[in-house]
Structure formats: structure tokens, C-alpha cells
Design a protein around this motif. Structure first.
Motif, short mmCIF file in Angstrom:
data_model
loop_
_atom_site.label_atom_id
_atom_site.label_comp_id
_atom_site.label_asym_id
_atom_site.label_seq_id
_atom_site.Cartn_x
_atom_site.Cartn_y
_atom_site.Cartn_z
N HIS A 181 -17.81 30.42 -16.91
CA HIS A 181 -16.73 30.96 -15.91
C HIS A 181 -16.39 32.45 -16.17
N SER A 182 -15.95 32.89 -15.03
CA SER A 182 -15.42 34.51 -14.95
C SER A 182 -16.52 35.43 -15.24
N LEU A 231 -18.78 13.50 -18.23
CA LEU A 231 -17.99 14.49 -17.78
C LEU A 231 -16.42 14.33 -17.81
N LYS A 232 -15.85 14.91 -18.52
CA LYS A 232 -14.26 14.72 -18.36
C LYS A 232 -13.52 16.12 -17.60
N GLU A 233 -14.23 17.09 -17.83
CA GLU A 233 -13.86 18.39 -17.11
C GLU A 233 -14.93 19.11 -16.32
N LEU A 234 -14.62 19.29 -15.03
CA LEU A 234 -15.43 19.68 -13.93
C LEU A 234 -14.63 20.90 -13.19
N ASP A 235 -15.01 22.18 -13.42
CA ASP A 235 -14.27 23.32 -12.67
C ASP A 235 -15.17 24.03 -11.96
N LEU A 236 -15.52 24.04 -10.80
CA LEU A 236 -16.33 24.84 -9.82
C LEU A 236 -15.60 25.71 -8.91
N SER A 237 -14.08 25.84 -9.21
CA SER A 237 -13.44 26.70 -8.10
C SER A 237 -13.82 27.96 -8.36
N ASP A 238 -13.12 28.63 -7.11
CA ASP A 238 -13.29 30.13 -6.99
C ASP A 238 -14.83 30.78 -6.80
N ASN A 239 -15.55 29.99 -6.03
CA ASN A 239 -16.98 30.70 -5.71
C ASN A 239 -17.12 30.56 -4.23
N PHE A 240 -18.05 30.49 -3.87
CA PHE A 240 -18.46 30.41 -2.32
C PHE A 240 -19.30 29.17 -1.96
N VAL A 261 -19.76 11.62 -6.76
CA VAL A 261 -18.40 11.94 -7.59
C VAL A 261 -17.84 10.80 -8.11
N ASN A 262 -18.03 9.65 -7.27
CA ASN A 262 -17.34 8.20 -7.50
C ASN A 262 -17.97 7.82 -8.95
N ASN A 263 -19.06 8.24 -9.29
CA ASN A 263 -19.65 7.60 -10.52
C ASN A 263 -19.07 8.53 -11.73
N LEU A 264 -18.18 9.42 -11.61
CA LEU A 264 -17.69 10.12 -12.65
C LEU A 264 -16.64 9.26 -13.23
N THR A 265 -17.00 8.19 -14.20
CA THR A 265 -15.97 7.44 -14.75
C THR A 265 -15.07 7.87 -15.67
N THR A 266 -15.41 8.82 -16.25
CA THR A 266 -14.56 9.51 -17.46
C THR A 266 -13.92 10.83 -16.88
N ILE A 267 -13.94 11.23 -15.61
CA ILE A 267 -13.52 12.71 -15.33
C ILE A 267 -11.89 12.61 -15.29
N SER A 268 -11.36 13.51 -15.69
CA SER A 268 -9.83 13.57 -15.88
C SER A 268 -9.48 14.87 -15.11
N VAL A 269 -10.30 15.89 -15.21
CA VAL A 269 -10.05 17.22 -14.44
C VAL A 269 -10.96 17.54 -13.82
N MET A 270 -10.72 17.57 -12.32
CA MET A 270 -11.57 18.18 -11.17
C MET A 270 -11.12 19.07 -10.49
N TYR A 271 -11.58 20.35 -10.48
CA TYR A 271 -11.26 21.67 -9.59
C TYR A 271 -12.24 22.06 -8.85
N LEU A 272 -12.29 21.80 -7.48
CA LEU A 272 -13.37 22.38 -6.46
C LEU A 272 -12.47 23.33 -5.53
N ASP A 273 -11.27 23.97 -6.08
CA ASP A 273 -10.74 24.74 -4.98
C ASP A 273 -11.22 25.93 -4.72
N SER A 274 -10.97 26.60 -3.52
CA SER A 274 -11.10 28.01 -3.22
C SER A 274 -12.70 28.18 -3.22
N ASN A 275 -13.16 27.49 -2.41
CA ASN A 275 -14.70 27.36 -2.00
C ASN A 275 -14.65 27.32 -0.50
N HIS A 276 -15.72 26.88 0.13
CA HIS A 276 -15.82 26.76 1.60
C HIS A 276 -16.41 25.31 1.89
N LEU A 277 -15.82 24.34 0.84
CA LEU A 277 -16.27 23.02 1.16
C LEU A 277 -15.65 22.51 2.50
#
Length: 644
Positions: free
Chosen positions: A188-189, A230-239, A248-264
Motif C-alpha cells: 500500500h501507499s 485471508l483475515k485482512e483485505l484492503d483494496l481501498s483508495d484505488n480506481f 468473497v462469500n468463501n472468505l471464511t476467516t476474513i475479519s477486515v475488508m476495506y474496498l472503499d474509495s473506488n469505482h465499484l
């Protein structure tokens, strides 16, 4: 006898030689390792920690930050992080210089930690793939440029790759998908472009994937659900664009998911059934183009603590099933097209600390069940279709409420007295864009912990009460667009118990104030950054004390009846970016000291009685004619030349 002595001497020689070899192995550096380390040291021109100054001689295994294999004598670890821990404290060190490509000579290296040195430049060595024993590569928090080499895909033992907070660019090499032992990939960054390689879905041991704050485009890989650890996925602040993959329903151990600030776009595809994503506690989807209804199944995400769906295109009602989110502490739904009533079941969210549903189409009345939100500290209902008429009394009885935003809620009448004695002291109050009448109540100053007060765009009349001088922590005061009269004296006495005052933002424009201009800069007002007194009836001369407002970035005194010469003290406002003095009665010349306002980006002195030549030079010469027109006696660039 002589033969026995010969054998004895020969045995001693063998023992001594073997002993010498062992000592040499442990003390002398492998030639390749030594060359790699000395080349690295040679590339560093400044080491604030002093660690590299101790790198002398050939016994590199004794050097600070270097670890070796006792059996082979080869260097296995380099630990030179920017954050240095001692028994007493942690401090940030720094190195300046470039990363030598010769670091790849250390072919037995398992750990390379140069993270957080802040000043390391250069590129990731193209032959980084030679370090095939590497388990941890930490180069984060530096100034590295260029692309990630394709050869990085040869580091098959790599478990941690931390390259974040650099200036890396280009595309992400698909070869990264070969690193199947990787459990942490932090990129990131940076300045990465193009799409996320589909090969990333091969990283089935990945626990942390963070690509936020880059310029990545394309879709989220369709099979992202393959990353089942995967426990933490951060794809935020991209395009990123397209829909959120159903996998994503199969991410059974995910605790943090940040997909914000995109064009989804599209609808939220999860959870499709109960027990999916059972550990998801932190979800950010704000600032996208997602739409449709918030799915009723959202209530299955029973571990959610903080969720933001703000600034999307969601419509329809807020689903009552959100009441199942018993662990929820923060819920952000603002900036959508949600309609209908606030569901009664929302009162069951007993741990809720923050609720923001502003800028929607929510209708009133508010359910009385909301009075059960005993832990609610922040409530923002602004700009909906609530038409509350009055503030519900139960709102002021919420035991933890300290930040209340009710802008544009159709509230009428006077500011209610029950706000003076709430169980928890009010820190932020926004009642702007309503139909409030009467005066600002005399008790307002008793809200001693108030930091932000916004009563703008109402129909308030009379004077500002003297009690506002009792505000000791007020940082933001916005009273613009009312019918308030009298003096501003008390405003400039706010926060005087602080050495520099407390106010940073003042907007009392578009009222009918007549006096108080002489108090600007008197006392402790050094923190004011924004001051707007425009569109009033202020008269008199600008005080020299104005030059004390060292933090001021924007000053608007336009559309008043101010006169006399322009105060030279304005030139002391060295970081001023906006200066608007148009439509007053200022006379005399523009002070030549105004040329010191090097940060000025917006200037308007039009429609005054100024005369003489405009001081030649930047920044004044950069502004258009419209900044100076309407002053019949002014001349010089950018206006017509002065007559000799």
C-alpha cells in the motif's frame, strides 16, 4: 621414539589447523557477504543510529544488525529497522542513501529488514530473485522508486513482503503469484498502476493483503475467494471498477475488508447465506457507486463492529435485520438514497456509539425506540425528509450523546432549553439550515465543553449573548446567514484561557453586525485559520492587531462599510491564501508590504476607493484585473499603466 614424536607433532598441527579453520569460519566474513555488506554501507551517506559506523574489519557476524549461521558462517539476517526498541523506549532512526544492488550477493540471507528508515532511495535490485532463502523482506517506509522486479517471483520461501509507503510504480508483476508461502503482502501507499494480477489468487496461505492508496484499475480478481486464510483485505483508495465478486462469500476467516474509495458498482453480494463470513468485524464500502437495496442478509454478519456504506447509491428502506448486529458500534449510511422510516429495531443496537444516516431521503417521525441507545455518542440525521418540527426531548436524555447533527431537519421555533442540561456534555452541535427563530439563548455559554457550534442559515435575531465569552474549548463557530445584530466583541474573547486561544474557524457572514472589528487580533487568537465577517454592516478601520493572526489562511471582510487605509499589518499574515476586501470604502495606496504575501492565491480588492500604483511584483502581478477594478485611482499592472 623419533617416529612417535613426529606423529605427535603432526597431530598437534592438524588440531591447530582445524581449530584455526573453525575460528576463521566464525569470525571471518564470507567474501560475497562482505562485499554485499560493505557495498550497502558505501551507499549510505547518513545513519542517524550510528549502527553502520561500527561495521569495521572483516568479522561481519559481530556487526550490529547482522546475524550469521554458526555452522556455515554465512549471513542469514540483516536487521536495521528505522524503529529501534530499547528496554526504556522506542525511537525512530533514519538512514539516507541508496539501496546497493550488491545486497543480492548475500545468497544465504533469510531476513532483510530495512523498513522505516525514511531516507533510503534507489530501486529494488533487479536480481532480488537470487536471494532464494529469503523469508522476510521489509523495505517499507522509504523512498524507493521504480518497479517491482519480475525476479521477485523466485523467492519461493518468502513469507512476508512489506514494500508499503514508498514511491514504487509500474504494474504488479504476475510472478508474485508464485510466492505460495506468503502470508503477508503489504504494497500500500505507492504508485502502482494497472490491474491486480489474477495470479494473486494462487497465494492461498495469505493472511494479510493490503494494496490501498495506489492507482490500481480493473476488476477485483474473480476468484479472490480462493484466499481462504485471508483475515485482512484492503483494496481501498484505488480506481477499481466492476462488481464485488460473489466469491468473497468463501472468505471464511476474513475479519477486515476495506474496498472503499473506488469505482465499484452493482449490489452487495454477501453474505448469501447464514454463517458466511462469520468473523467479519470491520467493513468499509463507502465512496463507490454501489446500488440496489442493502440486503436483508446483511443481518447475518453478526460479528460486525464498524460498517460504512456511505456515499453510494443504495436505495429503499434500512433493513430491520440490522438489529441482529449486536456487536455493532459504528454505522455509516450517509450520502445514499435510502428512504422510508428509521426501523424501530435499531433501538436494539445496544453497543452503538455512532449512527450517521445524513443526506438520504429518510422520513419522520423518529421511532421512540431510539431512546434505548444508551451508549450512543454521535448522531447525525442531517439533510433528510424528517420534518421534525421540534427536537425530540428523548434525544437530549440519551446518557452518552455528545455530538448531535440535525441540520436541515425542518426544526422550528427557538433553540430548546433542555439542551443546556444534557446528561453528557455536548461537544458538537449542528442545527444549521432549519427554521430556528428568536435569539441565541443566554445560557449557551454554559456548554463549556462545546468544540463546534453551527447555527447558520436560520432566522436567529438579536445580539450574540455575553455568555459566549465563557466558551473555553470552542474551535468552530458558524453563525452565517442569520439576522444577528450588534457587536462581535464577545466572539473574540472566546477561549482566552488558552495561550493561543481556542477558535480556528469563524464564519459570521451575512448578518447585520455593526461593531467589534477593532477586537480582531486582540488577546489570544493566534489559532484562527478561517475568518469570514463578510456581508455585514461593519464600520471603522482595520486594527494593526490583525497582524497577530499568524495562523490565518483565509480572511473575508467583503461587503461591509470598512474604511481608511489598508492595514500594513495584513502583510504579517505570511501563510494567508485568501484575502477578500471588495465592496468597502478603503482609501489610500495598496501597501508595498503586500508583496510579502507569497502564499496568496485568491485576492479581491475591487470596488473600493484605492489610489496609486499597484506595487510591482509577485504575487500581486499574478492576479487578474477583476481583483482591482472599481478603484478609480488605481493603476499599474494588471490595470492600465500609470500616467507619468
Amino acid at each position: 621414539m623419533g617416529g612417535q614424536l613426529l606423529w605427535l607433532l603432526l597431530g598437534l598441527t592438524i588440531i591447530t589447523t582445524a581449530s584455526g579453520r573453525k575460528r576463521s569460519t566464525s569470525e571471518e566474513c564470507d567474501p560475497g557477504d562482505l562485499k554485499g555488506l560493505t557495498s550497502f554501507k558505501g551507499g549510505i551517506r547518513m545513519d542517524a543510529s550510528g549502527r553502520l559506523a561500527k561495521w569495521v574489519g572483516h568479522s561481519c557476524c559481530k556487526w550490529e544488525g547482522v546475524s550469521c549461521n554458526n555452522a556455515t558462517g554465512r549471513v542469514t539476517e540483516i536487521h536495521l529497522p528505522g524503529f529501534i526498541s530499547t528496554d526504556d523506549f522506542v525511537f525512530q532512526s533514519q538512514m539516507e542513501g541508496w539501496l546497493s544492488p550488491s545486497i543480492t550477493f548475500l545468497t544465504s540471507l533469510q531476513v532483510l529488514d530495512l523498513g522505516g528508515l525514511t531516507g533510503l532511495t534507489g530501486k529494488i535490485p533487479p536480481l532480488i530473485g537470487h536471494l532464494q532463502n529469503l523469508r522476510k523482506l521489509h523495505l517499507y517506509g522509504n523512498k524507493l522508486k521504480g518497479s517491482v522486479p519480475e525476479s521477485i517471483g523466485k523467492l519461493l520461501k518468502l513469507e512476508e513482503l512489506h514494500l508499503h509507503e514508498n514511491k514504487l510504480s509500474g504494474f504488479l508483476p504476475p510472478s508474485l503469484g508464485c510466492l505460495k508461502n506468503l502470508n503477508a503482502l503489504l504494497l500500500h501507499s505507492n504508485r502502482f498502476t494497472a490491474s491486480i494480477p489474477d495470479s494473486f489468487t494462487n497465494l492461498t496461505n495469505l493472511i494479510y493483503l493490503d494494496l490501498h492508496s495506489n492507482s490500481l484499475t480493473g476488476h477485483i480478481p474473480e476468484n479472490v475467494g480462493e484466499l481462504q486464510l485471508l483475515k485482512e483485505l484492503d483494496l481501498s483508495d484505488n480506481f477499481l471498477c466492476g462488481e464485488i465478486p460473489p466469491s468473497v462469500n468463501n472468505l471464511t476467516t476474513i475479519s477486515v475488508m476495506y474496498l472503499d474509495s473506488n469505482h465499484l458498482e452493482g449490489e452487495i453480494p454477501f453474505p448469501s447465506t447464514f454463517r458466511q463470513m462469520p468473523s467479519l468485524g470491520f467493513l468499509r464500502l463507502q465512496n463507490n457507486h454501489l446500488g440496489g437495496r442493502i440486503p436483508p442478509n446483511f443481518g447475518y454478519l453478526v460479528s460486525l463492529q464498524r460498517v460504512s456504506l456511505a456515499n453510494n447509491k443504495f436505495e429503499g428502506a434500512i433493513p430491520p435485520s440490522l438489529a441482529n448486529l449486536e456487536a455493532l458500534t459504528e454505522l455509516y449510511l450517509s450520502g445514499n438514497k435510502l428512504s422510508g422510516l428509521v426501523p424501530k429495531s435499531i433501538g436494539q443496537l445496544s453497543h452503538l456509539i455512532l449512527l450517521s444516516i445524513s443526506h438520504n431521503l429518510i422520513q419522520g417521525p423518529l421511532p421512540d425506540e431510539m431512546s434505548a441507545l444508551q451508549n450512543l455518542q454521535t448522531l447525525d440525521l442531517s439533510f433528510n425528509l424528517l420534518n421534525l418540527t421540534s427536537i425530540p426531548t428523548w434525544l437530549a436524555e440519551l446518557p452518552s450523546l455528545s455530538r448531535l447533527y440535525l441540520a436541515g431537519c425542518g426544526i422550528k421555533g427557538q433553540i430548546p432549553d433542555f439542551l443546556r442540561s444534557t446528561p453528557s456534555p455536548i461537544q458538537e452541535l449542528d442545527l444549521s439550515v432549519n427554521h430556528l427563530t428568536g435569539g441565541i439563548p443566554a445560557w449557551i455559554g454554559s456548554l463549556t465543553q462545546l468544540y463546534s457550534l453551527n447555527l447558520s442559515r436560520n432566522y436567529l435575531v438579536s445580539n450574540i449573548p455575553d455568555s459566549v465569552a465563557d466558551f473555553q474549548e470552542l474551535g468552530v463557530l458558524d453563525l452565517h446567514s442569520n439576522k444577528i445584530t450588534g457587536s462581535l466583541d464577545q466572539v473574540f474573547k472566546i477561549g482566552n484561557s488558552f495561550p493561543d486561544g481556542s477558535l480556528t474557524y469563524i464564519d459570521v457572514s451575512d448578518n447585520s453586525f455593526t461593531t467589534g472589528i477593532e477586537q480582531i487580533g486582540v488577546g489570544t487568537q493566534q489559532r484562527i485559520e478561517y475568518l469570514n465577517l463578510s456581508h455585514n454592516l461593519l464600520e471603522g478601520q482595520l486594527p494593526t492587531s490583525m497582524g497577530q493572526l499568524k495562523a490565518l489562511q483565509s480572511l473575508d471582510l467583503s461587503y461591509n462599510k470598512l474604511g481608511f487605509s489598508l492595514a500594513e499589518a495584513i502583510a504579517n499574515l505570511s501563510i494567508l491564501e485568501t484575502l477578500k476586501l471588495q465592496r468597502n470604502h478603503f482609501t489610500g495606496k495598496i501597501p508595498v508590504e503586500f508583496l510579502n504575501l507569497k502564499n496568496l492565491k485568491d485576492l479581491d480588492l475591487s470596488d473600493n476607493l484605492l489610489v496609486g500604483e499597484i506595487p510591482a511584483g509577485k504575487p500581486l502581478s499574478d492576479f487578474p484585473q477583476s481583483s482591482f477594478t472599481g478603484n478609480k485611482g488605481l493603476c499599474g499592472k494588471p490595470l492600465s499603466p500609470c500616467k507619468s
